[in-house]
Design a protein around this motif. Structure first.
Motif, PDB file in Angstrom:
ATOM      1  N   LYS A 124       0.836  -1.207   0.000  1.00 38.51           N
ATOM      2  CA  LYS A 124       0.000   0.000   0.000  1.00 38.51           C
ATOM      3  C   LYS A 124       0.873   1.260   0.000  1.00 38.51           C
ATOM      4  O   LYS A 124       1.175   1.817   1.052  1.00 38.51           O
ATOM      5  CB  LYS A 124      -0.904   0.004   1.235  1.00 38.51           C
ATOM      6  CG  LYS A 124      -1.871  -1.180   1.306  1.00 38.51           C
ATOM      7  CD  LYS A 124      -2.733  -1.080   2.562  1.00 38.51           C
ATOM      8  CE  LYS A 124      -3.740  -2.189   2.640  1.00 38.51           C
ATOM      9  NZ  LYS A 124      -4.600  -2.076   3.837  1.00 38.51           N
ATOM     10  N   GLY A 171       0.075   4.223  -0.855  1.00 36.62           N
ATOM     11  CA  GLY A 171      -0.633   5.458  -0.577  1.00 36.62           C
ATOM     12  C   GLY A 171      -1.395   5.492   0.720  1.00 36.62           C
ATOM     13  O   GLY A 171      -2.093   6.458   1.005  1.00 36.62           O
ATOM     14  N   THR A 172      -1.259   4.435   1.529  1.00 38.37           N
ATOM     15  CA  THR A 172      -2.006   4.396   2.776  1.00 38.37           C
ATOM     16  C   THR A 172      -1.200   3.639   3.834  1.00 38.37           C
ATOM     17  O   THR A 172      -0.041   3.303   3.610  1.00 38.37           O
ATOM     18  CB  THR A 172      -3.383   3.736   2.556  1.00 38.37           C
ATOM     19  OG1 THR A 172      -4.130   3.808   3.773  1.00 38.37           O
ATOM     20  CG2 THR A 172      -3.240   2.282   2.136  1.00 38.37           C
ATOM     21  N   TYR A 173      -1.841   3.388   4.990  1.00 40.12           N
ATOM     22  CA  TYR A 173      -1.104   2.754   6.082  1.00 40.12           C
ATOM     23  C   TYR A 173      -0.760   1.303   5.725  1.00 40.12           C
ATOM     24  O   TYR A 173      -1.642   0.516   5.364  1.00 40.12           O
ATOM     25  CB  TYR A 173      -1.929   2.786   7.372  1.00 40.12           C
ATOM     26  CG  TYR A 173      -1.167   2.264   8.569  1.00 40.12           C
ATOM     27  CD1 TYR A 173      -0.280   3.081   9.252  1.00 40.12           C
ATOM     28  CD2 TYR A 173      -1.310   0.945   8.993  1.00 40.12           C
ATOM     29  CE1 TYR A 173       0.438   2.606  10.336  1.00 40.12           C
ATOM     30  CE2 TYR A 173      -0.601   0.459  10.079  1.00 40.12           C
ATOM     31  CZ  TYR A 173       0.272   1.304  10.746  1.00 40.12           C
ATOM     32  OH  TYR A 173       0.981   0.830  11.809  1.00 40.12           O
ATOM     33  N   ASP A 233      -0.416  -2.018   6.601  1.00 39.44           N
ATOM     34  CA  ASP A 233      -0.725  -2.946   7.697  1.00 39.44           C
ATOM     35  C   ASP A 233       0.256  -4.111   7.776  1.00 39.44           C
ATOM     36  O   ASP A 233       0.789  -4.422   8.842  1.00 39.44           O
ATOM     37  CB  ASP A 233      -2.148  -3.505   7.528  1.00 39.44           C
ATOM     38  CG  ASP A 233      -3.190  -2.403   7.437  1.00 39.44           C
ATOM     39  OD1 ASP A 233      -3.612  -1.902   8.481  1.00 39.44           O
ATOM     40  OD2 ASP A 233      -3.561  -2.051   6.306  1.00 39.44           O
ATOM     41  N   TYR A 258       4.540  -2.884   7.491  1.00 42.37           N
ATOM     42  CA  TYR A 258       5.113  -1.829   8.348  1.00 42.37           C
ATOM     43  C   TYR A 258       6.450  -2.315   8.909  1.00 42.37           C
ATOM     44  O   TYR A 258       6.558  -3.445   9.400  1.00 42.37           O
ATOM     45  CB  TYR A 258       4.167  -1.478   9.487  1.00 42.37           C
ATOM     46  CG  TYR A 258       4.647  -0.300  10.317  1.00 42.37           C
ATOM     47  CD1 TYR A 258       4.297   0.997   9.983  1.00 42.37           C
ATOM     48  CD2 TYR A 258       5.479  -0.493  11.422  1.00 42.37           C
ATOM     49  CE1 TYR A 258       4.741   2.087  10.721  1.00 42.37           C
ATOM     50  CE2 TYR A 258       5.934   0.584  12.172  1.00 42.37           C
ATOM     51  CZ  TYR A 258       5.567   1.876  11.824  1.00 42.37           C
ATOM     52  OH  TYR A 258       6.028   2.949  12.556  1.00 42.37           O
ATOM     53  N   GLU A 309       7.802   8.377   5.233  1.00 42.82           N
ATOM     54  CA  GLU A 309       6.698   7.866   6.049  1.00 42.82           C
ATOM     55  C   GLU A 309       6.677   8.447   7.464  1.00 42.82           C
ATOM     56  O   GLU A 309       6.404   7.758   8.438  1.00 42.82           O
ATOM     57  CB  GLU A 309       6.734   6.332   6.117  1.00 42.82           C
ATOM     58  CG  GLU A 309       6.746   5.641   4.756  1.00 42.82           C
ATOM     59  CD  GLU A 309       5.423   5.761   4.008  1.00 42.82           C
ATOM     60  OE1 GLU A 309       4.689   6.708   4.264  1.00 42.82           O
ATOM     61  OE2 GLU A 309       5.145   4.893   3.163  1.00 42.82           O
ATOM     62  N   VAL A 321       3.178   8.240   8.614  1.00 40.14           N
ATOM     63  CA  VAL A 321       2.843   6.849   8.944  1.00 40.14           C
ATOM     64  C   VAL A 321       3.359   6.503  10.336  1.00 40.14           C
ATOM     65  O   VAL A 321       2.702   5.783  11.091  1.00 40.14           O
ATOM     66  CB  VAL A 321       3.426   5.884   7.884  1.00 40.14           C
ATOM     67  CG1 VAL A 321       3.288   4.430   8.338  1.00 40.14           C
ATOM     68  CG2 VAL A 321       2.714   6.082   6.549  1.00 40.14           C
ATOM     69  N   GLU A 341       0.843   7.851  12.680  1.00 37.68           N
ATOM     70  CA  GLU A 341      -0.366   7.029  12.672  1.00 37.68           C
ATOM     71  C   GLU A 341      -0.161   5.753  13.479  1.00 37.68           C
ATOM     72  O   GLU A 341      -1.070   5.295  14.172  1.00 37.68           O
ATOM     73  CB  GLU A 341      -0.754   6.692  11.232  1.00 37.68           C
ATOM     74  CG  GLU A 341      -1.268   7.896  10.452  1.00 37.68           C
ATOM     75  CD  GLU A 341      -1.476   7.588   8.987  1.00 37.68           C
ATOM     76  OE1 GLU A 341      -2.177   8.358   8.318  1.00 37.68           O
ATOM     77  OE2 GLU A 341      -0.931   6.573   8.504  1.00 37.68           O
ATOM     78  N   GLN A 345      -4.652   6.512  13.947  1.00 37.99           N
ATOM     79  CA  GLN A 345      -5.282   7.392  12.964  1.00 37.99           C
ATOM     80  C   GLN A 345      -6.515   8.092  13.523  1.00 37.99           C
ATOM     81  O   GLN A 345      -6.800   9.245  13.188  1.00 37.99           O
ATOM     82  CB  GLN A 345      -5.655   6.579  11.721  1.00 37.99           C
ATOM     83  CG  GLN A 345      -4.452   6.084  10.922  1.00 37.99           C
ATOM     84  CD  GLN A 345      -4.853   5.146   9.800  1.00 37.99           C
ATOM     85  OE1 GLN A 345      -5.565   4.175  10.015  1.00 37.99           O
ATOM     86  NE2 GLN A 345      -4.388   5.426   8.594  1.00 37.99           N
ATOM     87  N   GLN A 399       7.769   4.495   0.332  1.00 36.77           N
ATOM     88  CA  GLN A 399       6.625   4.639  -0.555  1.00 36.77           C
ATOM     89  C   GLN A 399       6.955   4.133  -1.951  1.00 36.77           C
ATOM     90  O   GLN A 399       6.155   3.435  -2.590  1.00 36.77           O
ATOM     91  CB  GLN A 399       6.189   6.104  -0.618  1.00 36.77           C
ATOM     92  CG  GLN A 399       4.952   6.341  -1.480  1.00 36.77           C
ATOM     93  CD  GLN A 399       4.499   7.787  -1.468  1.00 36.77           C
ATOM     94  OE1 GLN A 399       4.777   8.518  -0.533  1.00 36.77           O
ATOM     95  NE2 GLN A 399       3.808   8.202  -2.506  1.00 36.77           N
TER      96      GLN A 399
END
Length: 387
Positions: free
Chosen positions: A9, A11-13, A15, A18, A54, A57, A60, A65, A235
């Motif tokens: 991902k 463009g987003t967290y 999961d 990480y 990040e 991130v 977050e 979030q 990213q």
């Protein structure tokens, strides 16, 4: 394809992918340092690090979030009321009830009084909301705000962190951050977390986690190749891995050619075409033609196009000093040499030009005879587009 998108991902967290990183030479992780900073009442947390590393991130992961109210420095470019802008972001009603009875003031004085009352009303309302709901204000891209606005924000936050208001400011290194770091009023009240560029091994861990979750076997040498092309950016690493699975046609076995196809495919989605055109054109020449140099690849380029080309050469570097830059230039020139001062003048012209453009164009900074690439995705674009 759906499984690939669930695991990787950009463009987003992330999961499943990480990666927890060590903070510099300390024994603590960045997560532990941020947790510690947020526990200290009266402290402002300042996170500085290269673009696309990040930083948001990290926030977050540590804060959650659901507990973050996130804004950008660009959001305050036209916002006259700092607290009103934050309140609007949270969905709070910012309409203050003000009595104008018995006000023997001129129209301008009355308007100023109402604005001032609104300001303090908004401020108190926002602080109360944040404290009661355990929210943390995260201001990303602080460098996008003008120096005047940066100073104003620093003054606003200085007053409220003592009252238990939690705030995190995120910015780039090498930018003018005097409003925070060198503000004497914040001395002893600021916790600075310097985010280092991602190391190759850390980027490789993203690919290992992602492909392992997908039950795909990939050679370590190929994972190292992906990490190299990611320019220290998690990213980009996510994007390269993801696009391997999204390439048109059959899904072949992962190879160097497939990785390079993924890099080109990733590059097509990046919006730096206009930035490159502006840099390539350079400042107006007033009718004079620039000197063009013969290159070893049989092309001809002026000084601006030449610098762009060598920035894209191997290996990809986000920091290049003048010695390295000139060595790269000399390797590309077929015969005639180029004076160091001419290169420096071109860099000065670029920096002066880009100051008149928006945030998208602030892709590098030349400081102390070192080019700092501020946007890793821009460097990636230079390497995989036709410049």
């Amino acid at each position: 394809m759906k499984d690939m998108q669930k695991c990787l991902k950009p463009g987003t967290y992330p999961d499943l992918t990480y990666v927890t990183r060590q903070s510099g030479e300390t024994k603590y992780t960045y997560e532990e340092r941020l947790q510690q900073s947020l526990r200290i009442d009266g402290y402002l947390t300042y996170i500085a690090g290269p673009s696309k590393t990040e930083k948001i991130v990290l926030c977050e992961n540590v804060i959650g979030q659901e507990n973050i109210v996130s804004m950008s420095g660009n959001d305050f470019a036209r916002a006259a009321d700092f607290w009103g802008a934050i309140g609007k972001k949270t969905g709070l009603s910012m309409n203050a009830q003000i009595s104008e009875e018995n006000m023997d003031l001129s129209e301008n004085e009355q308007r100023a009084t109402i604005v001032k009352k609104n300001f303090f009303g908004n401020k108190d309302k926002v602080i109360k909301y944040f404290k009661e709901n355990h929210k943390v204000f995260v201001l990303d891209d602080f460098h996008y705000a003008s120096p005047e606005i940066q100073y104003d924000i620093a003054c606003q936050l200085k007053e409220v962190i003592r009252m238990g208001f939690k705030a995190v400011i995120i910015s780039l290194p090498y930018r003018s951050d005097d409003a925070i770091r060198l503000n004497p009023d914040l001395t002893g009240r600021i916790s600075v977390i310097e985010i280092e560029p991602w190391k190759s091994q850390e980027l490789q861990e993203i690919a290992r986690k992602g492909f392992q979750a997908l039950k795909i076997s990939v050679d370590e040498e190929l994972i190292e190749k992906m990490a190299l092309e990611s320019n220290h950016s998690p990213q980009l690493m996510q994007s390269i891995c993801l696009n391997i699975g999204l390439l048109p046609g059959d899904n072949p076995e992962i190879s160097v050619d497939v990785i390079e196809d993924s890099c080109r495919f990733t590059c097509t989605n990046l919006p730096y075409g206009d930035v490159v055109r502006v840099l390539k054109a350079g400042p107006p020449t007033r009718g004079q033609k620039r000197l063009r140099y013969n290159l070893t690849d049989k092309s001809q380029r002026d000084v601006y196009s030449l610098i762009l080309k060598v920035l894209a050469d191997n290996p990809p570097l986000v920091e290049i000093d003048m010695e390295e830059l000139l060595q790269r230039i000399l390797k590309n020139l077929d015969s005639i040499k180029i004076a160091m001062q001419k290169v420096k003048d071109a860099l000065k012209n670029w920096q002066k030009m880009l100051a008149d453009y928006g945030p998208m164009y602030q892709v590098f900074e030349w400081k102390d005879d070192v080019i700092h690439i501020q946007d890793n995705l821009f460097l990636f674009y230079l390497r995989w587009s036709s410049i």
